[in-house]
Motif scaffolding. Sequence first.
Motif, PDB file in Angstrom:
ATOM      1  N   MET A   1       0.646 -11.246   9.781  1.00  0.00           N
ATOM      2  CA  MET A   1       0.537  -9.782   9.795  1.00  0.00           C
ATOM      3  C   MET A   1       1.879  -9.125   9.483  1.00  0.00           C
ATOM      4  N   ALA A   2       2.929  -9.737  10.051  1.00  0.00           N
ATOM      5  CA  ALA A   2       4.260  -9.181   9.822  1.00  0.00           C
ATOM      6  C   ALA A   2       4.619  -9.245   8.344  1.00  0.00           C
ATOM      7  N   GLU A   3       4.206 -10.352   7.677  1.00  0.00           N
ATOM      8  CA  GLU A   3       4.513 -10.477   6.258  1.00  0.00           C
ATOM      9  C   GLU A   3       3.810  -9.401   5.451  1.00  0.00           C
ATOM     10  N   GLN A   4       2.545  -9.126   5.816  1.00  0.00           N
ATOM     11  CA  GLN A   4       1.806  -8.096   5.103  1.00  0.00           C
ATOM     12  C   GLN A   4       2.464  -6.739   5.290  1.00  0.00           C
ATOM     13  N   THR A   5       2.906  -6.456   6.506  1.00  0.00           N
ATOM     14  CA  THR A   5       3.582  -5.188   6.768  1.00  0.00           C
ATOM     15  C   THR A   5       4.860  -5.087   5.945  1.00  0.00           C
ATOM     16  N   GLY A   6       5.605  -6.198   5.874  1.00  0.00           N
ATOM     17  CA  GLY A   6       6.818  -6.198   5.076  1.00  0.00           C
ATOM     18  C   GLY A   6       6.534  -5.965   3.610  1.00  0.00           C
ATOM     19  N   ALA A   7       5.464  -6.582   3.105  1.00  0.00           N
ATOM     20  CA  ALA A   7       5.096  -6.400   1.704  1.00  0.00           C
ATOM     21  C   ALA A   7       4.704  -4.956   1.441  1.00  0.00           C
ATOM     22  N   GLU A   8       3.973  -4.365   2.381  1.00  0.00           N
ATOM     23  CA  GLU A   8       3.567  -2.968   2.219  1.00  0.00           C
ATOM     24  C   GLU A   8       4.785  -2.056   2.214  1.00  0.00           C
ATOM     25  N   GLN A   9       5.738  -2.347   3.080  1.00  0.00           N
ATOM     26  CA  GLN A   9       6.966  -1.542   3.119  1.00  0.00           C
ATOM     27  C   GLN A   9       7.737  -1.672   1.813  1.00  0.00           C
ATOM     28  N   ASN A  10       7.774  -2.890   1.267  1.00  0.00           N
ATOM     29  CA  ASN A  10       8.465  -3.088  -0.011  1.00  0.00           C
ATOM     30  C   ASN A  10       7.798  -2.307  -1.126  1.00  0.00           C
ATOM     31  N   ARG A  11       6.465  -2.297  -1.137  1.00  0.00           N
ATOM     32  CA  ARG A  11       5.741  -1.537  -2.157  1.00  0.00           C
ATOM     33  C   ARG A  11       6.014  -0.053  -2.012  1.00  0.00           C
ATOM     34  N   LEU A  12       6.064   0.424  -0.760  1.00  0.00           N
ATOM     35  CA  LEU A  12       6.345   1.831  -0.510  1.00  0.00           C
ATOM     36  C   LEU A  12       7.740   2.198  -0.992  1.00  0.00           C
ATOM     37  N   GLU A  13       8.724   1.333  -0.715  1.00  0.00           N
ATOM     38  CA  GLU A  13      10.085   1.604  -1.155  1.00  0.00           C
ATOM     39  C   GLU A  13      10.198   1.604  -2.668  1.00  0.00           C
ATOM     40  N   ARG A  14       9.485   0.681  -3.311  1.00  0.00           N
ATOM     41  CA  ARG A  14       9.511   0.654  -4.781  1.00  0.00           C
ATOM     42  C   ARG A  14       8.871   1.903  -5.363  1.00  0.00           C
ATOM     43  N   ARG A  15       7.781   2.350  -4.743  1.00  0.00           N
ATOM     44  CA  ARG A  15       7.121   3.560  -5.223  1.00  0.00           C
ATOM     45  C   ARG A  15       8.024   4.775  -5.038  1.00  0.00           C
ATOM     46  N   LYS A  16       8.696   4.849  -3.900  1.00  0.00           N
ATOM     47  CA  LYS A  16       9.628   5.955  -3.662  1.00  0.00           C
ATOM     48  C   LYS A  16      10.779   5.926  -4.666  1.00  0.00           C
ATOM     49  N   ALA A  17      11.274   4.725  -4.966  1.00  0.00           N
ATOM     50  CA  ALA A  17      12.372   4.603  -5.921  1.00  0.00           C
ATOM     51  C   ALA A  17      11.923   5.038  -7.313  1.00  0.00           C
ATOM     52  N   ARG A  18      10.691   4.680  -7.698  1.00  0.00           N
ATOM     53  CA  ARG A  18      10.177   5.091  -9.011  1.00  0.00           C
ATOM     54  C   ARG A  18      10.030   6.608  -9.088  1.00  0.00           C
TER      55      ARG A  18
END
Length: 220
Positions: A1-18
């Motif tokens: 579960m923690a890995e999924q949360t981390g992946a979601e956070q990474n996607r969110l950060e990438r989207r914010k950066a874009r």
Amino acid sequence: MAEQTGAEQNRLERRKARTRAALVSAAQSFIATGKPNAPILEITQAADVGMGSFYNHFQSREDLFQAAVEEALDQHGAVLDTLMEGLDDPAQIFAQSFRMTGRMHRRSPTLSKVLLNNGLALTASAKGLVPRARRDIEAAARAGRFRISDAELAMTIVAGAALCLGQLLHDHPERDDATAADQVAEDLLRMFGIPADEAREICQLPLPSLDTLPQGDSAA
């Protein structure tokens, strides 16, 4: 579960950066075309992002435009820093940086026009090209390569030459940018005390590949 949360956070950060990058790119285009007072709605439409997304990154249009200018110049400056690695002579470092920046006016017209449209303000900026040029001038003076009594005044001369060169190249597209940039760099070296023959030799040295310089924008 923690890995999924981390992946979601990474996607969110990438989207914010874009989203932020799209806003900055749109702002640079408006600056380059002389529209510093464009409404925020128009900027977000050009960036293809929502109005609400704008305020997740910037407090005002002025904040965005300041970031757009600084990031454009820092990007170019960082590339130059990389291409100067391995050079020992501060006079050559200064000349090579100026020669490559002169070529930027044609290779990256948006960046060039961002520079030209903010020239006076950028001469006092702590980011971008100006502090790098000042660093190189001071290093050359300490090494005894430049004979100058006031680094700030020398920087004023360099900044004026860079801005006027850029405007000249835009006004006269028939001029060869490399020839013009090299001649101005040679004249600056001579002004700062480098013998004429050596100044010419330095400004005829081959340059690193220019493919890493920011380029490919469409503003002209």
